[in-house]
Design an enzyme around this catalytic site. Structure first.
Site, mmCIF file in Angstrom:
data_model
loop_
_atom_site.group_PDB
_atom_site.id
_atom_site.type_symbol
_atom_site.label_atom_id
_atom_site.label_comp_id
_atom_site.label_asym_id
_atom_site.label_seq_id
_atom_site.Cartn_x
_atom_site.Cartn_y
_atom_site.Cartn_z
ATOM 1 N N SER A 24 34.255 30.796 43.366
ATOM 2 C CA SER A 24 32.756 31.630 43.213
ATOM 3 C C SER A 24 31.927 30.897 44.208
ATOM 4 O O SER A 24 32.174 29.693 44.507
ATOM 5 C CB SER A 24 32.200 31.311 41.843
ATOM 6 O OG SER A 24 30.955 31.826 41.635
ATOM 7 N N TYR A 36 30.219 27.280 33.836
ATOM 8 C CA TYR A 36 30.701 28.231 34.839
ATOM 9 C C TYR A 36 30.561 27.206 36.372
ATOM 10 O O TYR A 36 31.565 27.169 36.962
ATOM 11 C CB TYR A 36 30.054 29.365 35.053
ATOM 12 C CG TYR A 36 30.560 30.362 35.958
ATOM 13 C CD1 TYR A 36 31.676 31.539 35.619
ATOM 14 C CD2 TYR A 36 30.045 30.303 37.255
ATOM 15 C CE1 TYR A 36 31.952 32.382 36.405
ATOM 16 C CE2 TYR A 36 30.578 31.515 38.282
ATOM 17 C CZ TYR A 36 31.609 32.225 37.769
ATOM 18 O OH TYR A 36 32.074 33.320 38.301
HETATM 19 P P1 NAD Z 1 35.976 40.730 34.522
HETATM 20 O O1 NAD Z 1 35.118 40.511 33.251
HETATM 21 O O2 NAD Z 1 36.155 42.009 35.066
HETATM 22 O O3 NAD Z 1 37.600 40.506 34.537
HETATM 23 C C1 NAD Z 1 37.975 39.141 33.919
HETATM 24 C C2 NAD Z 1 39.261 39.092 33.592
HETATM 25 O O4 NAD Z 1 39.611 37.873 32.737
HETATM 26 C C3 NAD Z 1 39.874 40.333 32.527
HETATM 27 O O5 NAD Z 1 41.005 41.003 32.881
HETATM 28 C C4 NAD Z 1 39.637 39.672 31.358
HETATM 29 O O6 NAD Z 1 40.836 40.221 30.339
HETATM 30 C C5 NAD Z 1 40.293 38.266 31.726
HETATM 31 N N1 NAD Z 1 40.148 37.335 30.582
HETATM 32 C C6 NAD Z 1 39.242 36.874 30.233
HETATM 33 N N2 NAD Z 1 39.571 35.921 29.287
HETATM 34 C C7 NAD Z 1 40.813 35.704 29.382
HETATM 35 C C8 NAD Z 1 41.636 35.072 28.411
HETATM 36 N N3 NAD Z 1 41.312 33.994 27.638
HETATM 37 N N4 NAD Z 1 43.089 35.068 28.703
HETATM 38 C C9 NAD Z 1 43.408 35.903 29.575
HETATM 39 N N5 NAD Z 1 42.835 36.691 30.296
HETATM 40 C C10 NAD Z 1 41.249 36.689 30.272
HETATM 41 O O7 NAD Z 1 35.534 39.367 35.655
HETATM 42 P P2 NAD Z 1 35.409 39.604 37.316
HETATM 43 O O8 NAD Z 1 33.983 39.558 37.575
HETATM 44 O O9 NAD Z 1 36.299 40.539 37.836
HETATM 45 O O10 NAD Z 1 36.036 38.048 37.506
HETATM 46 C C11 NAD Z 1 37.123 37.692 38.032
HETATM 47 C C12 NAD Z 1 37.021 36.345 38.565
HETATM 48 O O11 NAD Z 1 36.156 36.383 39.766
HETATM 49 C C13 NAD Z 1 36.572 35.270 37.643
HETATM 50 O O12 NAD Z 1 37.153 33.837 37.899
HETATM 51 C C14 NAD Z 1 35.001 35.269 38.084
HETATM 52 O O13 NAD Z 1 34.394 33.775 37.550
HETATM 53 C C15 NAD Z 1 35.299 35.373 39.612
HETATM 54 N N6 NAD Z 1 33.856 35.575 40.235
HETATM 55 C C16 NAD Z 1 33.254 36.887 39.947
HETATM 56 C C17 NAD Z 1 32.034 37.153 40.486
HETATM 57 C C18 NAD Z 1 31.443 38.344 40.152
HETATM 58 O O14 NAD Z 1 30.333 38.718 40.712
HETATM 59 N N7 NAD Z 1 32.018 39.297 39.578
HETATM 60 C C19 NAD Z 1 31.466 36.436 41.363
HETATM 61 C C20 NAD Z 1 32.321 35.379 41.747
HETATM 62 C C21 NAD Z 1 33.405 35.042 41.082
#
Ligand code: NAD
Length: 262
Positions: free
Chosen positions: A144, A157
């Site tokens: 991130s 986080y």
């Molecule tokens: P999201 O909530 O849409 O998806 C998260 C995924 O992780 C889902 O499939 C969920 O089921 C899974 N998950 C959560 N807990 C779990 C567990 N205990 N076991 C197995 N699976 C689990 O989130 P996202 O925004 O797509 O984020 C994905 C990654 O990208 C994360 O690591 C997040 O930190 C990172 N990220 C997101 C953003 C953003 O703006 N959305 C920015 C930077 C980084």
């Protein structure tokens, strides 16, 4: 022939958001993909079958809980059992929780460190022997912008994502002579269910309306004033897994509209 035909990828947290977009992009290039993540079983099965049919590739699902090291090892073992190799590991599963440090629930801290940081270690630990035996592998950790800079109220986080950056660099050094690369993709804000949740949480923590949070907190950090798009992230990921990406190793790559340039 599709460029990733005969390759096998594991994408953690791919039932939603960025992970799902990454899984689809890999499948579109001919890669077999093992999905993982939480959610309604019928919806997950519909996603799995839909991706397989759309791209004509094998798509599996494993329900490993990313807080459980044994289940993560089983995710890798079952993928190997199904398809005999692992070329690409994308450690993507992640959650967020927003609170001042003094009120941060201890259980939430532990859960975020487990899912956002330790799960990447456990996945790599299980997959690396196979990648070494193959003489090739690609590990991508979804970090991130918060692997590079901090924001208030996101202690667990930010700590986990900075940890992912350190883990990425260490793995890159250990694996460099084995044809394996390890890199971190560091998105700014992407409009996923995780961010939708944050808008509501930030509004509460900061005593603002959701609209104010979108404008003054979330897109305020991103100089482009635009969310990062799924296909932009997938484009970087596909470059990293390609042969052209072989010399990009241990890189902590922002894709954040200029956020961390400030
Ligand atoms: P999201 O909530 O849409 O998806 C998260 C995924 O992780 C889902 O499939 C969920 O089921 C899974 N998950 C959560 N807990 C779990 C567990 N205990 N076991 C197995 N699976 C689990 O989130 P996202 O925004 O797509 O984020 C994905 C990654 O990208 C994360 O690591 C997040 O930190 C990172 N990220 C997101 C953003 C953003 O703006 N959305 C920015 C930077 C980084």
């Amino acid at each position: 022939m599709k460029p990733l035909k005969d390759q096998v990828a594991v994408v953690t947290g791919s039932t939603s958001g960025i992970g799902h977009a990454m899984a689809e992009a890999l499948a579109a290039q001919g890669c077999k993909v093992m999905l993982n993540g939480l959610g309604d079983p019928a919806a997950i099965e519909a996603t799995r079958a839909g991706t397989a049919a759309k791209y004509g590739v094998d798509v599996g699902y494993h329900g490993a809980d990313m807080t459980k090291p044994d289940e993560i090892a089983d995710l890798i073992a079952e993928t190997l059992k199904a398809w005999g190799r692992i070329d690409i590991l994308i450690n993507n599963a992640g959650i967020q929780f927003v609170s001042p440090i003094e009120d941060f629930p201890i259980a939430k801290w532990d859960q975020i460190i487990a899912i956002n940081l330790s799960s990447a270690f456990h996945g790599m630990r299980a997959a690396i022997p196979t990648m070494k035996a193959q003489g090739r592998g690609r590990i991508i950790n979804l970090a991130s912008a918060h692997a590079l800079v901090a924001s208030p109220f996101k202690a667990a986080y930010v700590a986990a994502k900075h940890g992912v950056a350190g883990l990425t660099k260490t793995a890159a050094l250990e694996l460099a002579t084995f044809g394996i690369t390890c890199n971190a993709i560091c998105p700014g804000y992407v409009k996923t269910p995780l961010v939708d949740g944050q808008i509501a949480d930030q509004a509460k923590a900061r005593n603002m309306t959701p609209e104010q949070v979108m404008k003054d907190v979330i897109l305020a950090a991103q100089p482009t004033k635009k969310f990062v798009e799924y296909d932009q992230l997938a484009g970087l990921m596909l470059y990293l897994v390609s042969d052209a990406g072989a010399s990009v190793n241990g890189a902590i790559l922002p894709i954040d509209g200029g956020w961390t340039a400030q």
